[in-house]
Design an enzyme around this catalytic site. Structure first.
Site, PDB file in Angstrom:
ATOM      1  N   LYS A 114      28.447 -18.578 -93.539  1.00  0.00           N
ATOM      2  CA  LYS A 114      29.200 -17.587 -92.767  1.00  0.00           C
ATOM      3  C   LYS A 114      28.627 -16.190 -93.017  1.00  0.00           C
ATOM      4  CE  LYS A 114      33.744 -15.544 -92.290  1.00  0.00           C
ATOM      5  NZ  LYS A 114      35.167 -15.564 -92.605  1.00  0.00           N
TER       6      LYS A 114
ATOM      7  N   GLY B   1      35.865 -19.561 -94.115  1.00  0.00           N
ATOM      8  CA  GLY B   1      34.838 -20.523 -94.517  1.00  0.00           C
ATOM      9  C   GLY B   1      35.392 -21.930 -94.634  1.00  0.00           C
TER      10      GLY B   1
ATOM     11  N   GLU C  80      41.753 -23.013-102.557  1.00  0.00           N
ATOM     12  CA  GLU C  80      41.203 -21.693-102.252  1.00  0.00           C
ATOM     13  C   GLU C  80      42.195 -20.911-101.380  1.00  0.00           C
ATOM     14  OE1 GLU C  80      36.618 -20.583-101.976  1.00  0.00           O
ATOM     15  OE2 GLU C  80      37.365 -21.107-100.000  1.00  0.00           O
TER      16      GLU C  80
ATOM     17  N   HIS D 120      41.950 -48.780-110.814  1.00  0.00           N
ATOM     18  CA  HIS D 120      41.338 -49.347-112.024  1.00  0.00           C
ATOM     19  C   HIS D 120      40.843 -48.253-112.953  1.00  0.00           C
ATOM     20  CE1 HIS D 120      41.550 -53.389-110.360  1.00  0.00           C
ATOM     21  NE2 HIS D 120      41.404 -52.759-109.207  1.00  0.00           N
TER      22      HIS D 120
ATOM     23  N   LYS E 165      30.791 -14.495-109.346  1.00  0.00           N
ATOM     24  CA  LYS E 165      29.509 -14.298-108.651  1.00  0.00           C
ATOM     25  C   LYS E 165      28.837 -13.026-109.170  1.00  0.00           C
ATOM     26  CE  LYS E 165      31.117 -16.084-104.175  1.00  0.00           C
ATOM     27  NZ  LYS E 165      31.340 -15.764-102.773  1.00  0.00           N
TER      28      LYS E 165
HETATM   29  O1  F6P Z   1      32.693 -18.250-102.732  1.00  0.00           O
HETATM   30  C1  F6P Z   1      33.595 -18.933-101.942  1.00  0.00           C
HETATM   31  C2  F6P Z   1      33.123 -18.984-100.512  1.00  0.00           C
HETATM   32  O2  F6P Z   1      33.146 -17.712 -99.949  1.00  0.00           O
HETATM   33  C3  F6P Z   1      33.944 -19.950 -99.670  1.00  0.00           C
HETATM   34  O3  F6P Z   1      35.124 -19.407 -99.199  1.00  0.00           O
HETATM   35  C4  F6P Z   1      32.966 -20.307 -98.602  1.00  0.00           C
HETATM   36  O4  F6P Z   1      33.337 -21.468 -97.907  1.00  0.00           O
HETATM   37  C5  F6P Z   1      31.702 -20.474 -99.415  1.00  0.00           C
HETATM   38  O5  F6P Z   1      31.793 -19.489-100.429  1.00  0.00           O
HETATM   39  C6  F6P Z   1      30.406 -20.337 -98.668  1.00  0.00           C
HETATM   40  O6  F6P Z   1      30.298 -19.104 -98.030  1.00  0.00           O
HETATM   41  P1  F6P Z   1      29.230 -18.850 -96.894  1.00  0.00           P
HETATM   42  O7  F6P Z   1      29.524 -19.768 -95.768  1.00  0.00           O
HETATM   43  O8  F6P Z   1      29.394 -17.402 -96.518  1.00  0.00           O
HETATM   44  O9  F6P Z   1      27.857 -19.119 -97.467  1.00  0.00           O
END
Ligand code: F6P
Length: 557
Positions: free
Chosen positions: A215, A277, A363, A394, A522
């Protein structure tokens, strides 16, 4: 001095509200009721506590609820304004307030094509344009008209993404494998080079199409994997920079970053910031699904979701599947103190559904402040977990049956197998059916004693074994049954869970559509990476983190 959570104002409006108070009183009066007693007092409990929508059946009769409990829970949902918020969701209001965005994944599967506005603009024409572009592209690739750099047709698709840009398409492709044609699909998400190396080792540059799905197009893991795949591609015999356009496509909201990466924007499929996302499989992130199972099956997936959207939007709470699932969850989290929610599919191809729902739910509702920024004074999103049911029996079911926790569980099954092996199918179904019965019934002391006696076990031995073999039962379960795992039914199931999560978020008064919690890790990882690669200490750390960094530095190759 650190500003700690206690310094943030606490929100006690919900727990002091009339509907919550009424539920608290009802819980105190009914908390020790056994589900078996509820069945004993209502011979029609299955009919009264089950619902059908399309090809889906929800049986929620094996829960610790009476009609009165449900009525009180619906009052809570009404008091929280679920009806108004539902209207805001579908009409494109900016309900993701911390990011100032609409939440319009429902528009992506709006098969009625009625206009949907975001910022005063109808989003349907651009959604349909991207769907048309994906149809054209996928048909060219699937028919072999789209050629690789040596003139050969594509045989393998590699989706490079993570989180919502991976889990949704991977889960759907795995589930719909019986609908796939000749193309193979692979998913690269982990930045551990082992995954991409293993996948690339089985591929030919001549016949592979990479889809970089992100995204934001800034995600470190995805861009690193995409660069590695590009370098691998250019490293093969006779490939040139110009050939990249035949083998790399992108799915993103960020066209500048896609161009900067070197992917031709003609090969870019867009979506919009109002698609979260974890809700993006309905957008161009679904491209790998379309390539794998074809556009018509993808449209079926959208239709199943759209019909569930209509059900959710129009049904009163009493017959509304997502609302019922949501309030049952609230009942267990907030009144019984349940910490987790199990998802147990009895269909091998739904094996990735629990992992998908972990992101969708945790999330979204893993939040501890209200929409107004006050600290919540009640539990919010549960820990969602699970695995294929039959294997779990199991492995971890012992804890469901005799552990110390209440663990609400969704049992999901399809009646018709996609194989011809009816015997396997019947064994699977019988286990699915027996487990919810066993979890509810438990085994009484009398029953256990009789069983031991009939086996000729001595009195002393029986007395020793009894407490270990007895169990209370009364574990709540939902049974979610579809006729067959079709694209349509799968779309309905995913949309059902999305709306369940939405309703719970509204009741808990949290913003289900942001995820600020993931940012700090991150940021700190970027600092640590500099320190690992330069060998220099640049940032302040606690002694544990510092000690571990040193250990990694000393032991890395
Ligand atoms: O870090 C979490 C997140 O932002 C999720 O919400 C998202 O699905 C994933 O990372 C991947 O993000 P992108 O599609 O921007 O690479």
């Amino acid at each position: 001095m650190r500003l700690v959570r206690q310094a943030i104002q606490k929100d006690e409006k919900l727990i002091n509200s009339p509907a919550w108070q009424a539920l608290t009183k009802h819980y105190e009066e009914n908390k020790s009721v056994h589900i078996l007693d509820l069945f004993a007092t209502d011979p029609k409990r299955f009919e009264n506590f089950s619902l059908q929508q399309g090809n889906l059946l929800l049986d929620y009769s094996k829960n610790r609820v009476s009609k009165e409990t449900l009525a009180l829970l619906f009052d809570l949902a009404k008091q929280a304004g679920v009806e108004d918020w539902r209207e805001k969701l579908f009409s494109g209001e900016k309900i993701n307030t911390t990011e100032d965005r609409s939440v319009l994944h429902t528009a992506l599967r709006n098969r009625s094509n009625k206009p949907v506005l975001s910022d005063g603009e109808d989003v349907m024409p651009s959604i349909n344009d991207v769907l048309d572009k994906m149809r054209g592209f996928s048909e060219r690739v699937r028919s072999g008209e789209w050629k690789g750099h040596t003139g050969k047709a594509i045989t393998d698709i590699v989706n490079i993404g993570i989180g919502g840009s991976d889990l949704g398409p991977d889960m759907i492709c795995t589930a719909l494998q019986p609908y796939a044609s000749h193309l193979n699909v692979h998913f690269v998400s982990n930045v551990d080079a082992m995954q991409v190396t293993q996948i690339l080792s089985g591929l030919s540059s001549e016949t592979t199409l990479f889809i970089v799905a992100s995204k934001t197009f800034t995600t470190q893991e995805t861009l690193t994997n995409a660069k590695t795949c590009r370098a691998w591609f250019l490293d093969q015999d006779a490939t040139t920079e110009q050939d990249v356009a035949k083998h790399f496509a992108a799915v993103s909201t960020n066209s500048d970053a896609v161009s900067a990466f070197g992917i031709d924007t003609d090969n870019m499929f867009s979506f919009w910031d109002w698609v979260g996302g974890r809700y993006s499989l309905w957008s161009a992130v679904g491209l790998s699904i379309i390539l794998y199972v074809g556009m018509d099956n993808y449209i079926e997936l959208l239709s199943g979701a759209h019909d569930m959207d209509t059900h959710f939007a129009e049904q009163p709470f009493e017959t509304n599947i997502p609302v019922i699932l949501a309030v049952l969850g609230v009942w267990y989290v907030n009144f019984y103190g349940a910490e987790s929610q199990a998802v147990l599919p009895y269909d091998h191809n739904l094996g990735l559904l629990p992992a998908y729902l972990e992101q969708a739910d945790m999330e979204s509702n893993g939040k501890s402040v209200t929409r107004d920024g006050a600290a919540v004074s009640y539990g919010t999103g549960p820990i969602v977990w699970g695995a294929e049911g039959i294997n779990g029996q199991h492995a971890f079911y012992q804890l469901l049956h005799q552990g110390t926790r209440i663990i609400p569980a969704d049992f999901i099954a399809s009646v018709q197998s996609q194989t011809d092996n009816q015997h396997h199918s019947d064994i699977l179904a019988s286990n699915f059916l027996a487990q919810t019965e066993a979890l509810m019934r438990g085994r009484s002391l009398e029953e256990t004693a009789q069983e031991l006696e009939s086996q000729g076990v001595s009195k002393e031995e029986a007395a020793m074994r009894l407490p270990h073999m007895y169990f209370e039962g009364n574990q709540p379960t939902n049974s979610i049954v579809m006729d067959k795992l079709t694209p349509y039914n799968l779309g309905s199931i995913v949309a059902m869970y999305e709306h369940k999560i939405f309703v719970q978020g509204i009741i808990w008064n949290v913003n289900s559509y942001d995820q600020w919690g993931v940012e700090l890790g991150k940021k700190l990882a970027k600092n640590v990476l500099q320190e690992l690669e330069s060998g220099e200490d640049k940032f302040d750390h606690d002694s544990s983190t510092q000690g571990l960094i040193s250990w990694f530095r000393q032991h890395r190759k």
